[in-house]
Scaffold this motif. Structure first.
Motif, PDB file in Angstrom:
ATOM      1  N   CYS A 190      53.640  67.861  13.614  1.00  0.00           N
ATOM      2  CA  CYS A 190      54.532  68.328  14.681  1.00  0.00           C
ATOM      3  C   CYS A 190      55.980  68.372  14.206  1.00  0.00           C
ATOM      4  O   CYS A 190      56.720  69.325  14.500  1.00  0.00           O
ATOM      5  CB  CYS A 190      54.409  67.432  15.907  1.00  0.00           C
ATOM      6  SG  CYS A 190      52.832  67.595  16.789  1.00  0.00           S
ATOM      7  N   GLU A 191      56.380  67.351  13.488  1.00  0.00           N
ATOM      8  CA  GLU A 191      57.744  67.324  12.951  1.00  0.00           C
ATOM      9  C   GLU A 191      57.975  68.478  11.988  1.00  0.00           C
ATOM     10  O   GLU A 191      59.060  69.092  11.958  1.00  0.00           O
ATOM     11  CB  GLU A 191      58.003  65.990  12.248  1.00  0.00           C
ATOM     12  CG  GLU A 191      58.123  64.797  13.192  1.00  0.00           C
ATOM     13  CD  GLU A 191      58.364  63.501  12.449  1.00  0.00           C
ATOM     14  OE1 GLU A 191      58.493  63.552  11.207  1.00  0.00           O
ATOM     15  OE2 GLU A 191      58.423  62.443  13.095  1.00  0.00           O
ATOM     16  N   GLU A 192      56.937  68.800  11.208  1.00  0.00           N
ATOM     17  CA  GLU A 192      57.057  69.911  10.265  1.00  0.00           C
ATOM     18  C   GLU A 192      57.249  71.231  11.010  1.00  0.00           C
ATOM     19  O   GLU A 192      58.072  72.067  10.618  1.00  0.00           O
ATOM     20  CB  GLU A 192      55.800  69.975   9.401  1.00  0.00           C
ATOM     21  CG  GLU A 192      55.833  71.082   8.363  1.00  0.00           C
ATOM     22  CD  GLU A 192      54.565  71.110   7.516  1.00  0.00           C
ATOM     23  OE1 GLU A 192      54.318  72.143   6.863  1.00  0.00           O
ATOM     24  OE2 GLU A 192      53.828  70.105   7.521  1.00  0.00           O
ATOM     25  N   ARG A 193      56.490  71.436  12.107  1.00  0.00           N
ATOM     26  CA  ARG A 193      56.627  72.664  12.895  1.00  0.00           C
ATOM     27  C   ARG A 193      58.003  72.746  13.554  1.00  0.00           C
ATOM     28  O   ARG A 193      58.626  73.805  13.604  1.00  0.00           O
ATOM     29  CB  ARG A 193      55.536  72.725  13.973  1.00  0.00           C
ATOM     30  CG  ARG A 193      54.129  72.754  13.426  1.00  0.00           C
ATOM     31  CD  ARG A 193      53.873  73.973  12.578  1.00  0.00           C
ATOM     32  NE  ARG A 193      52.534  73.934  11.992  1.00  0.00           N
ATOM     33  CZ  ARG A 193      52.071  74.779  11.101  1.00  0.00           C
ATOM     34  NH1 ARG A 193      52.875  75.755  10.666  1.00  0.00           N
ATOM     35  NH2 ARG A 193      50.855  74.671  10.618  1.00  0.00           N
ATOM     36  N   VAL A 194      58.470  71.617  14.083  1.00  0.00           N
ATOM     37  CA  VAL A 194      59.785  71.597  14.732  1.00  0.00           C
ATOM     38  C   VAL A 194      60.877  71.931  13.722  1.00  0.00           C
ATOM     39  O   VAL A 194      61.822  72.674  14.012  1.00  0.00           O
ATOM     40  CB  VAL A 194      60.045  70.230  15.393  1.00  0.00           C
ATOM     41  CG1 VAL A 194      61.509  70.116  15.846  1.00  0.00           C
ATOM     42  CG2 VAL A 194      59.117  70.021  16.588  1.00  0.00           C
ATOM     43  N   ALA A 195      60.759  71.385  12.510  1.00  0.00           N
ATOM     44  CA  ALA A 195      61.745  71.665  11.472  1.00  0.00           C
ATOM     45  C   ALA A 195      61.730  73.146  11.105  1.00  0.00           C
ATOM     46  O   ALA A 195      62.782  73.762  10.878  1.00  0.00           O
ATOM     47  CB  ALA A 195      61.459  70.817  10.232  1.00  0.00           C
ATOM     48  N   LEU A 196      60.525  73.740  11.060  1.00  0.00           N
ATOM     49  CA  LEU A 196      60.416  75.165  10.757  1.00  0.00           C
ATOM     50  C   LEU A 196      61.081  76.003  11.845  1.00  0.00           C
ATOM     51  O   LEU A 196      61.824  76.955  11.558  1.00  0.00           O
ATOM     52  CB  LEU A 196      58.947  75.556  10.621  1.00  0.00           C
ATOM     53  CG  LEU A 196      58.659  77.052  10.413  1.00  0.00           C
ATOM     54  CD1 LEU A 196      59.304  77.562   9.130  1.00  0.00           C
ATOM     55  CD2 LEU A 196      57.148  77.304  10.399  1.00  0.00           C
ATOM     56  N   ILE A 197      60.834  75.632  13.092  1.00  0.00           N
ATOM     57  CA  ILE A 197      61.440  76.360  14.214  1.00  0.00           C
ATOM     58  C   ILE A 197      62.952  76.242  14.161  1.00  0.00           C
ATOM     59  O   ILE A 197      63.681  77.222  14.353  1.00  0.00           O
ATOM     60  CB  ILE A 197      60.895  75.826  15.557  1.00  0.00           C
ATOM     61  CG1 ILE A 197      59.413  76.176  15.696  1.00  0.00           C
ATOM     62  CG2 ILE A 197      61.690  76.402  16.732  1.00  0.00           C
ATOM     63  CD1 ILE A 197      58.733  75.509  16.882  1.00  0.00           C
ATOM     64  N   GLN A 223      48.581  71.585  18.272  1.00  0.00           N
ATOM     65  CA  GLN A 223      48.625  70.225  17.743  1.00  0.00           C
ATOM     66  C   GLN A 223      48.901  69.209  18.847  1.00  0.00           C
ATOM     67  O   GLN A 223      48.340  68.113  18.857  1.00  0.00           O
ATOM     68  CB  GLN A 223      49.696  70.144  16.647  1.00  0.00           C
ATOM     69  CG  GLN A 223      49.297  70.884  15.374  1.00  0.00           C
ATOM     70  CD  GLN A 223      50.449  71.126  14.430  1.00  0.00           C
ATOM     71  OE1 GLN A 223      51.606  71.001  14.799  1.00  0.00           O
ATOM     72  NE2 GLN A 223      50.145  71.511  13.193  1.00  0.00           N
ATOM     73  N   VAL A 224      49.775  69.563  19.792  1.00  0.00           N
ATOM     74  CA  VAL A 224      50.089  68.657  20.900  1.00  0.00           C
ATOM     75  C   VAL A 224      48.888  68.512  21.829  1.00  0.00           C
ATOM     76  O   VAL A 224      48.655  67.426  22.408  1.00  0.00           O
ATOM     77  CB  VAL A 224      51.319  69.179  21.683  1.00  0.00           C
ATOM     78  CG1 VAL A 224      51.532  68.385  22.963  1.00  0.00           C
ATOM     79  CG2 VAL A 224      52.565  69.108  20.820  1.00  0.00           C
ATOM     80  N   ALA A 225      48.113  69.584  22.006  1.00  0.00           N
ATOM     81  CA  ALA A 225      46.952  69.547  22.897  1.00  0.00           C
ATOM     82  C   ALA A 225      45.735  68.879  22.276  1.00  0.00           C
ATOM     83  O   ALA A 225      44.748  68.617  22.967  1.00  0.00           O
ATOM     84  CB  ALA A 225      46.594  70.973  23.327  1.00  0.00           C
ATOM     85  N   ALA A 226      45.780  68.600  20.982  1.00  0.00           N
ATOM     86  CA  ALA A 226      44.645  67.974  20.302  1.00  0.00           C
ATOM     87  C   ALA A 226      44.465  66.536  20.785  1.00  0.00           C
ATOM     88  O   ALA A 226      45.416  65.887  21.252  1.00  0.00           O
ATOM     89  CB  ALA A 226      44.883  67.992  18.792  1.00  0.00           C
ATOM     90  N   PRO A 227      43.224  66.029  20.716  1.00  0.00           N
ATOM     91  CA  PRO A 227      42.986  64.642  21.163  1.00  0.00           C
ATOM     92  C   PRO A 227      43.875  63.628  20.448  1.00  0.00           C
ATOM     93  O   PRO A 227      44.328  62.656  21.048  1.00  0.00           O
ATOM     94  CB  PRO A 227      41.499  64.431  20.816  1.00  0.00           C
ATOM     95  CG  PRO A 227      40.916  65.811  20.801  1.00  0.00           C
ATOM     96  CD  PRO A 227      42.001  66.699  20.294  1.00  0.00           C
ATOM     97  N   THR A 228      44.118  63.868  19.188  1.00  0.00           N
ATOM     98  CA  THR A 228      45.000  62.985  18.414  1.00  0.00           C
ATOM     99  C   THR A 228      46.174  63.805  17.896  1.00  0.00           C
ATOM    100  O   THR A 228      45.981  64.798  17.185  1.00  0.00           O
ATOM    101  CB  THR A 228      44.258  62.358  17.219  1.00  0.00           C
ATOM    102  OG1 THR A 228      43.114  61.652  17.705  1.00  0.00           O
ATOM    103  CG2 THR A 228      45.173  61.397  16.476  1.00  0.00           C
ATOM    104  N   VAL A 229      47.374  63.391  18.265  1.00  0.00           N
ATOM    105  CA  VAL A 229      48.566  64.134  17.871  1.00  0.00           C
ATOM    106  C   VAL A 229      48.987  63.717  16.465  1.00  0.00           C
ATOM    107  O   VAL A 229      49.155  62.526  16.179  1.00  0.00           O
ATOM    108  CB  VAL A 229      49.731  63.892  18.858  1.00  0.00           C
ATOM    109  CG1 VAL A 229      50.995  64.590  18.367  1.00  0.00           C
ATOM    110  CG2 VAL A 229      49.341  64.371  20.244  1.00  0.00           C
ATOM    111  N   ASP A 230      49.115  64.693  15.606  1.00  0.00           N
ATOM    112  CA  ASP A 230      49.580  64.459  14.237  1.00  0.00           C
ATOM    113  C   ASP A 230      51.105  64.575  14.251  1.00  0.00           C
ATOM    114  O   ASP A 230      51.664  65.680  14.228  1.00  0.00           O
ATOM    115  CB  ASP A 230      48.966  65.499  13.300  1.00  0.00           C
ATOM    116  CG  ASP A 230      49.287  65.217  11.836  1.00  0.00           C
ATOM    117  OD1 ASP A 230      50.284  64.513  11.562  1.00  0.00           O
ATOM    118  OD2 ASP A 230      48.565  65.740  10.956  1.00  0.00           O
ATOM    119  N   ALA A 231      51.783  63.425  14.303  1.00  0.00           N
ATOM    120  CA  ALA A 231      53.239  63.421  14.433  1.00  0.00           C
ATOM    121  C   ALA A 231      53.909  64.116  13.252  1.00  0.00           C
ATOM    122  O   ALA A 231      54.882  64.855  13.426  1.00  0.00           O
ATOM    123  CB  ALA A 231      53.748  61.989  14.559  1.00  0.00           C
ATOM    124  N   ALA A 232      53.400  63.898  12.045  1.00  0.00           N
ATOM    125  CA  ALA A 232      54.008  64.507  10.863  1.00  0.00           C
ATOM    126  C   ALA A 232      53.912  66.032  10.909  1.00  0.00           C
ATOM    127  O   ALA A 232      54.872  66.747  10.587  1.00  0.00           O
ATOM    128  CB  ALA A 232      53.330  63.974   9.598  1.00  0.00           C
TER     129      ALA A 232
END
Length: 226
Positions: free
Chosen positions: A59-66, A48-57
Motif C-alpha cells: 500500500c505504501e508503494e502504491r501511495v508513493a507512486l500516486i 489491496q485494502v479490500a483484501a483479507p490481509t492488508v499488505d502495508a508495504a
C-alpha cells in the motif's frame, strides 16, 4: 492598403496559435500519462485494502507512486505557463530550447516521414548561457521547424545545428529517393494554415528577433535586435 501595426500583431498572434495547436498533442500526452498511472495505482490500492490481509508495504508503494505521478501532473500543468509571452521567465539555454521543441514535434514529424536530426554540439553543457524570453524563443523555433516541414520540397529530415555562439541553423534534407512519398503522405492532413515565409517573418518581427531564410534553411538568432 498597408496593414496597421495592430493588424501585424494579430497576424503574429495567429501564427503563435497555430504553433501551439500543433504542439498540443504532445502537451496533452504529458498530462494524460500520469492520470493513467494514477488510475491504475488507485485500482490496485483498492484491491489491496479490500483484501483479507492488508499488505502495508504494498500500500505504501502504491501511495508513493500516486504521489510521484501527481507531482508529474502538476509540473505538466504548470508548464502551460511557458507559452504565455506576458509571463516573466528565467530564460532558456540553447540546448534546452532545441531539446524541448524536438521532443514536442518529433512524433508528428515522424508520422509525416520527416526525421529530426540534432547535432551533438547542441547536447546540454554545464554553465550554458541562458537567453531571455524563453516563451518567445520557443514559438520562434517551432515556427522555423514548421516552415521547413510545410514548405521544403521532398524534405525527409530537418538537421539542427549550432551556428556561432548565439544562433541556431535548421536545414531541410531531401528525402531518400527510395522512400515512397505516397505512403508517407497518407498520414498528412491537408493544412490551410501552412507556416510560410510571410508567417515566419511576421512572427519574428513581432517578437523582435532576426531570422534569415536561405532556400531550405533557416538561421535563428537567439538575441533580440540582431
Amino acid at each position: 492598403m498597408k496593414s496597421s501595426p495592430s493588424a501585424r500583431s494579430w497576424i503574429a498572434a495567429g501564427v503563435r496559435h497555430e504553433l501551439l495547436t500543433r504542439a498540443l498533442p504532445a502537451l496533452r500526452h504529458d498530462m494524460a500519462a500520469p492520470v493513467s498511472v494514477i488510475r491504475m495505482a488507485l485500482l490496485m490500492l483498492k484491491r489491496q485494502v479490500a483484501a483479507p490481509t492488508v499488505d502495508a508495504a504494498a500500500c505504501e508503494e502504491r501511495v508513493a507512486l500516486i504521489d510521484n505521478q501527481v507531482g508529474e501532473l502538476v509540473l505538466a500543468i504548470r508548464s502551460l505557463r511557458d507559452w504565455e509571452l506576458a509571463t516573466t521567465d528565467d530564460g532558456i539555454s540553447r540546448s534546452a530550447l532545441v531539446g524541448q521543441c524536438v521532443m514536442l514535434m518529433r512524433s508528428a514529424f515522424d508520422l509525416h516521414g520527416v526525421s529530426l536530426e540534432v547535432d551533438a554540439a547542441l547536447d546540454p553543457q554545464e554553465d550554458e548561457h541562458r537567453w531571455p524570453a524563453g516563451a518567445a524563443l520557443r514559438y520562434l523555433f517551432l515556427g522555423a521547424m514548421g516552415y521547413l516541414h510545410d514548405g521544403a520540397d521532398e524534405a525527409g529530415a530537418i538537421r539542427i545545428e549550432a551556428d556561432g555562439a548565439n544562433a541556431v541553423r535548421l536545414q531541410a534534407v531531401k528525402r531518400d529517393p527510395g522512400t515512397s512519398p505516397s505512403v508517407l503522405d497518407a498520414h498528412r492532413a491537408p493544412r490551410a494554415l501552412a507556416i510560410d515565409a510571410v508567417a515566419l517573418q511576421s512572427l519574428a518581427d513581432d517578437l523582435g528577433y532576426a531570422v534569415t531564410l536561405d532556400g531550405d534553411s533557416v538561421r535563428l538568432v537567439l538575441a533580440t535586435g540582431n
